[in-house]
Enzyme design. Structure first.
Site, mmCIF file in Angstrom:
data_model
loop_
_atom_site.group_PDB
_atom_site.id
_atom_site.type_symbol
_atom_site.label_atom_id
_atom_site.label_comp_id
_atom_site.label_asym_id
_atom_site.label_seq_id
_atom_site.Cartn_x
_atom_site.Cartn_y
_atom_site.Cartn_z
ATOM 1 N N ASN A 167 0.901 -1.181 -0.100
ATOM 2 C CA ASN A 167 -0.105 0.105 -0.018
ATOM 3 C C ASN A 167 0.836 1.073 0.101
ATOM 4 O O ASN A 167 1.867 1.327 0.766
ATOM 5 C CB ASN A 167 -0.837 0.011 1.326
ATOM 6 N N ASP A 204 -7.291 0.561 -4.622
ATOM 7 C CA ASP A 204 -7.625 -0.068 -3.488
ATOM 8 C C ASP A 204 -9.019 0.496 -2.902
ATOM 9 O O ASP A 204 -9.312 1.838 -3.056
ATOM 10 C CB ASP A 204 -6.660 0.006 -2.255
ATOM 11 N N GLU A 207 -11.776 -7.983 -1.635
ATOM 12 C CA GLU A 207 -11.069 -7.960 -0.257
ATOM 13 C C GLU A 207 -12.164 -8.439 0.780
ATOM 14 O O GLU A 207 -13.181 -8.055 0.269
ATOM 15 C CB GLU A 207 -10.256 -6.772 -0.018
HETATM 16 P P1 C2E Z 1 -6.501 -2.409 2.895
HETATM 17 O O1 C2E Z 1 -5.161 -2.029 2.075
HETATM 18 O O2 C2E Z 1 -7.537 -2.273 2.278
HETATM 19 O O3 C2E Z 1 -5.975 -3.730 3.635
HETATM 20 C C1 C2E Z 1 -6.988 -4.698 3.977
HETATM 21 C C2 C2E Z 1 -7.244 -4.430 5.582
HETATM 22 O O4 C2E Z 1 -8.407 -5.479 5.678
HETATM 23 C C3 C2E Z 1 -6.324 -4.956 6.405
HETATM 24 O O5 C2E Z 1 -6.426 -4.201 7.557
HETATM 25 C C4 C2E Z 1 -6.608 -6.418 6.691
HETATM 26 O O6 C2E Z 1 -5.935 -6.945 7.699
HETATM 27 C C5 C2E Z 1 -8.210 -6.266 6.509
HETATM 28 N N1 C2E Z 1 -8.857 -7.546 6.073
HETATM 29 C C6 C2E Z 1 -8.391 -8.629 5.382
HETATM 30 N N2 C2E Z 1 -9.149 -9.599 5.145
HETATM 31 C C7 C2E Z 1 -9.940 -9.161 5.846
HETATM 32 C C8 C2E Z 1 -11.675 -9.833 6.400
HETATM 33 O O7 C2E Z 1 -11.951 -10.646 5.686
HETATM 34 N N3 C2E Z 1 -12.433 -9.215 7.358
HETATM 35 C C9 C2E Z 1 -11.923 -7.999 7.509
HETATM 36 N N4 C2E Z 1 -12.795 -7.620 8.530
HETATM 37 N N5 C2E Z 1 -10.830 -7.492 7.617
HETATM 38 C C10 C2E Z 1 -9.961 -8.013 6.732
HETATM 39 P P2 C2E Z 1 -5.051 -3.640 8.297
HETATM 40 O O8 C2E Z 1 -4.000 -4.295 8.361
HETATM 41 O O9 C2E Z 1 -5.411 -3.268 9.826
HETATM 42 O O10 C2E Z 1 -4.893 -2.134 7.480
HETATM 43 C C11 C2E Z 1 -5.832 -1.257 7.274
HETATM 44 C C12 C2E Z 1 -5.384 -0.317 6.403
HETATM 45 O O11 C2E Z 1 -4.203 0.340 6.455
HETATM 46 C C13 C2E Z 1 -5.059 -1.000 4.913
HETATM 47 O O12 C2E Z 1 -6.433 -1.258 4.249
HETATM 48 C C14 C2E Z 1 -4.377 0.140 4.261
HETATM 49 O O13 C2E Z 1 -5.133 1.095 3.723
HETATM 50 C C15 C2E Z 1 -3.403 0.638 5.337
HETATM 51 N N6 C2E Z 1 -1.995 0.132 5.635
HETATM 52 C C16 C2E Z 1 -1.706 -1.220 5.976
HETATM 53 N N7 C2E Z 1 -0.533 -1.348 5.902
HETATM 54 C C17 C2E Z 1 0.009 -0.037 5.367
HETATM 55 C C18 C2E Z 1 1.240 0.216 4.616
HETATM 56 O O14 C2E Z 1 2.301 -0.551 5.033
HETATM 57 N N8 C2E Z 1 1.367 1.305 4.003
HETATM 58 C C19 C2E Z 1 0.244 2.111 3.958
HETATM 59 N N9 C2E Z 1 0.402 3.390 3.218
HETATM 60 N N10 C2E Z 1 -1.002 1.776 4.354
HETATM 61 C C20 C2E Z 1 -1.207 0.653 4.893
HETATM 62 MG MG MG Z 2 -8.114 -2.596 0.349
HETATM 63 MG MG MG Z 3 -4.399 -2.590 0.441
HETATM 64 MG MG MG Z 4 -9.940 -1.394 2.753
#
Ligand code: C2E
Ligand code: MG
Ligand code: MG
Ligand code: MG
Length: 290
Positions: A117, A179, A236
């Site tokens: 991301n 995304d 997703e």
């Molecule tokens: P995203 O890119 O849309 O990533 C998917 C998020 O949904 C991730 O949350 C993941 O853990 C969660 N997820 C995946 N499958 C499921 C599912 O079946 N059910 C539910 N309820 N959730 C699911 P996470 O890891 O908390 O990350 C949230 C957001 O933070 C990400 O959304 C992304 O926008 C951002 N993010 C995470 N890591 C990075 C990074 O390294 N850099 C940047 N710029 N943004 C990041």
């Molecule tokens: Mg996403």
């Molecule tokens: Mg993503």
């Molecule tokens: Mg998302």
């Protein structure tokens, strides 16, 4: 607001505000050093082809276990990194970690693509493509094995300014994904102009579809639009087998979600990949097959 920092603290009277202020100050103070000393982790969530269940890639997700607050949600980390001017350093560290992890899996016989991301702030830095090219070369990664995900609202806030950097990334051969698709004010005209390869349908639409098969309008329209533009579609947030079946029926090529696997550390991912042969993959393929 005119108050100085000291005065602001004195005027705080709601306990939840003072807690939030304390948290913001501490996190903003600690993040630069956490990045510098690499006190965060990159976890990975596998992604599979919706019709075969074959795992083809993994999304890198930031994890920071803070000594005082524990797990800090990634969006909170990102917003602090943007405000403290450390976002580019953080993004580079995540990309580098992810590419090294991919090389480790490849050496063990598991060839996966990687998604990372990035934020609009990254795209406003003209040096990003050169940094990405350097990290690809250092890790021997083919550019097409890296997908950079940018949220729909992120692209749309400043498309003109992002376009040059997006074009340079695309010229490297890196894949680009929009995304959280469907949550922003997507402009069809811009989507056509951006050098993107993929849209990732936001979890909220998938979850509605999991509750009711009649709630398919947004996904059906997105798939039609994306395919018309020659884009690949990822769903997703797939939490159930029925959700997987429904998005597969609607034509989404890839799925990601808790039903397949939760995000996990790189070493755990390798164990998971090693165990993901024979029966499990076969059962998934059978479940997904229509
Ligand atoms: P995203 O890119 O849309 O990533 C998917 C998020 O949904 C991730 O949350 C993941 O853990 C969660 N997820 C995946 N499958 C499921 C599912 O079946 N059910 C539910 N309820 N959730 C699911 P996470 O890891 O908390 O990350 C949230 C957001 O933070 C990400 O959304 C992304 O926008 C951002 N993010 C995470 N890591 C990075 C990074 O390294 N850099 C940047 N710029 N943004 C990041
Ligand atoms: Mg996403
Ligand atoms: Mg993503
Ligand atoms: Mg998302």
């Amino acid at each position: 607001y005119a108050a100085k920092a000291g005065a602001t603290r004195v005027s705080v009277y709601r306990p939840e505000d003072s807690g939030a202020t304390h948290r913001r100050l501490v996190l903003a103070g600690d993040l630069p050093r956490a990045i510098e000393h690499h006190r965060f982790e990159v976890w990975f969530q596998p992604q599979a082809e919706s019709d075969t269940g074959r795992v083809t890639s993994a999304e890198a997700l930031l994890r920071w276990d803070h000594p005082e607050f524990g797990f800090v949600p990634p969006p909170e980390i990102i917003s602090i990194a943007e405000r403290t001017g450390t976002i580019r350093a953080l993004t580079d560290a995540v990309i580098s970690d992810a590419l090294h992890q991919r090389a480790t899996w490849a050496a063990a016989g598991h060839l996966l693509d990687i998604a990372v991301n990035i934020t609009p702030a990254d795209l406003r830095d003209a040096d990003l493509p050169a940094a990405v090219a350097r990290m690809l070369a250092e890790t021997g990664t083919p550019p097409a094995a890296l997908t950079l995900e940018i949220t729909e609202s992120g692209v749309m806030t400043d498309p003109e300014r992002c376009l040059a950097v997006l074009d340079a990334l695309a010229a490297l051969g890196v894949r680009l994904s929009v995304d959280d698709f469907g949550t922003g004010y997507s402009s069809l005209a811009y989507l056509e102009r951006l050098p993107v390869n993929e849209v990732k349908i936001d979890r909220s639409f998938v979850q509605r579809l999991e509750l009711s098969e009649h709630d398919a309008t947004v996904i059906r329209a997105t798939v039609a639009l994306a395919h018309d533009l020659g884009l690949h579609v990822v769903a997703e947030g797939i939490e159930t087998r029925v959700g997987w079946e429904r998005v597969a029926t609607l034509g989404c090529e890839q799925i990601q979600g808790y039903h397949l696997a939760r995000p996990m550390p790189g070493s755990k991912t390798l164990e998971w990949l090693a165990a993901d042969t024979g029966e499990r993959a076969h059962e998934r393929a059978a479940a997904a097959h229509l």
